[in-house]
Design a protein around this motif. Structure first.
Motif, PDB file in Angstrom:
ATOM      1  N   PHE A   1       0.825  -1.208   0.000  1.00  0.00           N
ATOM      2  CA  PHE A   1       0.000   0.000   0.000  1.00  0.00           C
ATOM      3  C   PHE A   1       0.860   1.259   0.000  1.00  0.00           C
ATOM      4  O   PHE A   1       0.600   2.214  -0.745  1.00  0.00           O
ATOM      5  CB  PHE A   1      -0.930  -0.010   1.211  1.00  0.00           C
ATOM      6  CG  PHE A   1      -1.857   1.179   1.279  1.00  0.00           C
ATOM      7  CD1 PHE A   1      -2.840   1.361   0.323  1.00  0.00           C
ATOM      8  CD2 PHE A   1      -1.736   2.098   2.313  1.00  0.00           C
ATOM      9  CE1 PHE A   1      -3.703   2.453   0.386  1.00  0.00           C
ATOM     10  CE2 PHE A   1      -2.599   3.186   2.388  1.00  0.00           C
ATOM     11  CZ  PHE A   1      -3.582   3.364   1.423  1.00  0.00           C
ATOM     12  N   PHE A   2       1.897   1.279   0.845  1.00  0.00           N
ATOM     13  CA  PHE A   2       2.823   2.410   0.869  1.00  0.00           C
ATOM     14  C   PHE A   2       4.018   2.076  -0.015  1.00  0.00           C
ATOM     15  O   PHE A   2       4.858   1.249   0.343  1.00  0.00           O
ATOM     16  CB  PHE A   2       3.295   2.698   2.299  1.00  0.00           C
ATOM     17  CG  PHE A   2       2.213   3.189   3.216  1.00  0.00           C
ATOM     18  CD1 PHE A   2       1.630   4.430   3.022  1.00  0.00           C
ATOM     19  CD2 PHE A   2       1.779   2.407   4.276  1.00  0.00           C
ATOM     20  CE1 PHE A   2       0.627   4.889   3.863  1.00  0.00           C
ATOM     21  CE2 PHE A   2       0.780   2.860   5.126  1.00  0.00           C
ATOM     22  CZ  PHE A   2       0.198   4.105   4.919  1.00  0.00           C
ATOM     23  N   ARG A   3       4.095   2.707  -1.175  1.00  0.00           N
ATOM     24  CA  ARG A   3       5.193   2.421  -2.089  1.00  0.00           C
ATOM     25  C   ARG A   3       6.528   2.856  -1.508  1.00  0.00           C
ATOM     26  O   ARG A   3       7.584   2.332  -1.880  1.00  0.00           O
ATOM     27  CB  ARG A   3       4.943   3.117  -3.425  1.00  0.00           C
ATOM     28  CG  ARG A   3       3.840   2.441  -4.240  1.00  0.00           C
ATOM     29  CD  ARG A   3       3.109   3.388  -5.168  1.00  0.00           C
ATOM     30  NE  ARG A   3       4.036   4.183  -5.973  1.00  0.00           N
ATOM     31  CZ  ARG A   3       3.748   5.396  -6.440  1.00  0.00           C
ATOM     32  NH1 ARG A   3       2.577   5.962  -6.145  1.00  0.00           N
ATOM     33  NH2 ARG A   3       4.623   6.039  -7.179  1.00  0.00           N
ATOM     34  N   ASP A   4       6.519   3.848  -0.612  1.00  0.00           N
ATOM     35  CA  ASP A   4       7.734   4.270   0.094  1.00  0.00           C
ATOM     36  C   ASP A   4       7.654   3.811   1.550  1.00  0.00           C
ATOM     37  O   ASP A   4       7.839   4.603   2.461  1.00  0.00           O
ATOM     38  CB  ASP A   4       7.926   5.786  -0.006  1.00  0.00           C
ATOM     39  CG  ASP A   4       6.691   6.564   0.463  1.00  0.00           C
ATOM     40  OD1 ASP A   4       5.617   5.942   0.636  1.00  0.00           O
ATOM     41  OD2 ASP A   4       6.786   7.790   0.670  1.00  0.00           O
ATOM     42  N   TRP A   5       7.395   2.506   1.732  1.00  0.00           N
ATOM     43  CA  TRP A   5       7.125   1.987   3.075  1.00  0.00           C
ATOM     44  C   TRP A   5       8.238   2.309   4.060  1.00  0.00           C
ATOM     45  O   TRP A   5       7.971   2.664   5.212  1.00  0.00           O
ATOM     46  CB  TRP A   5       6.926   0.468   3.024  1.00  0.00           C
ATOM     47  CG  TRP A   5       6.601  -0.101   4.379  1.00  0.00           C
ATOM     48  CD1 TRP A   5       5.380  -0.227   4.956  1.00  0.00           C
ATOM     49  CD2 TRP A   5       7.536  -0.584   5.351  1.00  0.00           C
ATOM     50  NE1 TRP A   5       5.480  -0.762   6.222  1.00  0.00           N
ATOM     51  CE2 TRP A   5       6.800  -0.988   6.487  1.00  0.00           C
ATOM     52  CE3 TRP A   5       8.926  -0.717   5.362  1.00  0.00           C
ATOM     53  CZ2 TRP A   5       7.402  -1.519   7.619  1.00  0.00           C
ATOM     54  CZ3 TRP A   5       9.523  -1.248   6.503  1.00  0.00           C
ATOM     55  CH2 TRP A   5       8.776  -1.643   7.613  1.00  0.00           C
ATOM     56  N   ASP A   6       9.498   2.192   3.672  1.00  0.00           N
ATOM     57  CA  ASP A   6      10.595   2.416   4.606  1.00  0.00           C
ATOM     58  C   ASP A   6      10.552   3.834   5.169  1.00  0.00           C
ATOM     59  O   ASP A   6      10.741   4.041   6.373  1.00  0.00           O
ATOM     60  CB  ASP A   6      11.932   2.164   3.911  1.00  0.00           C
ATOM     61  CG  ASP A   6      13.099   2.187   4.882  1.00  0.00           C
ATOM     62  OD1 ASP A   6      13.218   1.251   5.698  1.00  0.00           O
ATOM     63  OD2 ASP A   6      13.883   3.165   4.841  1.00  0.00           O
ATOM     64  N   LYS A   7      10.279   4.806   4.316  1.00  0.00           N
ATOM     65  CA  LYS A   7      10.171   6.189   4.782  1.00  0.00           C
ATOM     66  C   LYS A   7       8.950   6.367   5.679  1.00  0.00           C
ATOM     67  O   LYS A   7       9.016   7.032   6.729  1.00  0.00           O
ATOM     68  CB  LYS A   7      10.086   7.147   3.601  1.00  0.00           C
ATOM     69  CG  LYS A   7      10.006   8.624   3.986  1.00  0.00           C
ATOM     70  CD  LYS A   7       9.968   9.512   2.757  1.00  0.00           C
ATOM     71  CE  LYS A   7      10.004  10.983   3.153  1.00  0.00           C
ATOM     72  NZ  LYS A   7       8.895  11.357   4.056  1.00  0.00           N
ATOM     73  N   VAL A   8       7.829   5.773   5.278  1.00  0.00           N
ATOM     74  CA  VAL A   8       6.615   5.866   6.091  1.00  0.00           C
ATOM     75  C   VAL A   8       6.847   5.250   7.464  1.00  0.00           C
ATOM     76  O   VAL A   8       6.437   5.799   8.492  1.00  0.00           O
ATOM     77  CB  VAL A   8       5.437   5.179   5.372  1.00  0.00           C
ATOM     78  CG1 VAL A   8       4.238   5.017   6.308  1.00  0.00           C
ATOM     79  CG2 VAL A   8       5.039   5.974   4.135  1.00  0.00           C
ATOM     80  N   ALA A   9       7.524   4.106   7.501  1.00  0.00           N
ATOM     81  CA  ALA A   9       7.797   3.448   8.781  1.00  0.00           C
ATOM     82  C   ALA A   9       8.652   4.333   9.678  1.00  0.00           C
ATOM     83  O   ALA A   9       8.380   4.481  10.874  1.00  0.00           O
ATOM     84  CB  ALA A   9       8.487   2.105   8.535  1.00  0.00           C
TER      85      ALA A   9
END
Length: 317
Positions: free
Chosen positions: A187-195
């Motif tokens: 769902f979050f294509r930039d998951w690492d940044k979102v995390a």
């Protein structure tokens, strides 16, 4: 903070938690600044045991005694002046979010407020709900609190975050979705940044109110169930994240690049309004148009909307 509370939330040493938070936060900030960056000679050469600043070096840069700084880093916040805090902030090169977090920790360590026995009730005011309801068309909008609970949303917001709402726990929580739901990485294509941003915002919220029982329970749950969360939490990073672009992959309409803005709700300091928009005539705008049509005809979204609105008017804080 995580791991220091007992299973039922009783008998916690809140002051001890705060002392540990101050020690660990300042220790991680010291480790990020080298003597060379601070304009100091790197005494010890290859035998130097730390890559960052020593306590006495921070004290020298801040213009205070080494003994005074050491006491403060150990959590003795009694009588710490604004000028001392500013000196330490400059020595450690703290940004605005880190400086505010340090102030919150020191302020908390200097008070004697007991933990709340019963969580306060958190309400989405009717006027705020009317603002959400008036945001029709292609503007997804939400009201969240500092824990990442989604307290209210307009129909397009619920459709956009339908994977988050798939969790039966109410209110849906962004942090729980990010770290505990396997769909989050798609769902979050930039998951690492979102995390990273999610943990940094939770860390800042914990500094503002260590007595928030639901927040400590959430952090305890995430720490227990997610190794990735534990690693990020141990870094003690904090961040003020009010604007940017979210890169999403929605299971119905595909990829969206959505600029977002957050607006604090003055009468409810722990709540904020979050809105997403798309660039005009972009593929993301086309995707939002499609999503709005899907939301209007999707019974699950509409049913969840009425249920969530009823629950979000009064939520344990």
């Amino acid at each position: 903070m995580a791991g220091r509370n007992t299973p039922n939330g009783t008998n916690r040493d809140i002051r001890g938690d705060l002392r540990a938070e101050i020690r660990e936060f300042l220790g991680t900030r010291r480790a990020k600044v080298t003597p060379e960056q601070a304009g100091l000679p790197a005494y010890g050469g290859e035998r130097r045991r730390v890559t960052g600043l020593r306590r006495e070096e921070v004290a020298l840069l801040a213009g205070i005694s080494s003994e005074y700084y050491t006491r403060m880093e150990r959590g003795d916040a009694t009588g710490v002046s604004e000028s001392v805090i500013e000196g330490i902030a400059q020595a450690l090169r703290l940004d605005e979010a880190e400086r505010i977090h340090l102030l919150d920790l020191l302020r908390g360590a200097g008070t004697t407020r007991p933990p709340r026995r019963r969580p306060a009730q958190q309400r989405v005011r009717p006027a705020v709900q009317r603002v959400l309801d008036s945001m029709t068309g292609t503007t997804p909008a939400f009201v969240l609190n500092g824990r990442g609970d989604i307290l209210a949303a307009n129909p397009l917001g619920r459709a956009l975050f339908s994977p988050v709402y798939a969790d039966p726990v109410r209110p849906p929580n962004n942090a729980r979705f990010v770290f505990l739901d396997p769909r989050a990485t798609e769902f979050f294509r930039d998951w690492d940044k979102v995390a990273g941003d999610t943990v940094a915002m939770l860390r800042a919220e914990a500094g503002r109110d260590l007595y928030d029982r639901r927040l400590t329970d959430l952090i305890g749950e995430l720490s227990t169930r997610s190794e990735d969360f534990r690693r990020r939490w141990a870094a003690h990073n904090v961040r003020i994240h009010t604007t940017g672009v979210k890169l999403l992959h929605h299971p119905v309409v595909g990829d969206l690049d959505l600029p977002f803005e957050t607006f604090p709700l003055g009468a409810d300091p722990s709540q904020f309004l979050l809105t997403y928009t798309a660039e005009p005539a972009s593929s993301s705008q086309d995707a939002l148009n499609l999503l709005a049509g899907w939301a209007a005809t999707n019974d699950d979204i509409n049913e969840d909307a009425s249920t969530n609105d009823a629950e979000s008017t009064e939520i344990p804080g």
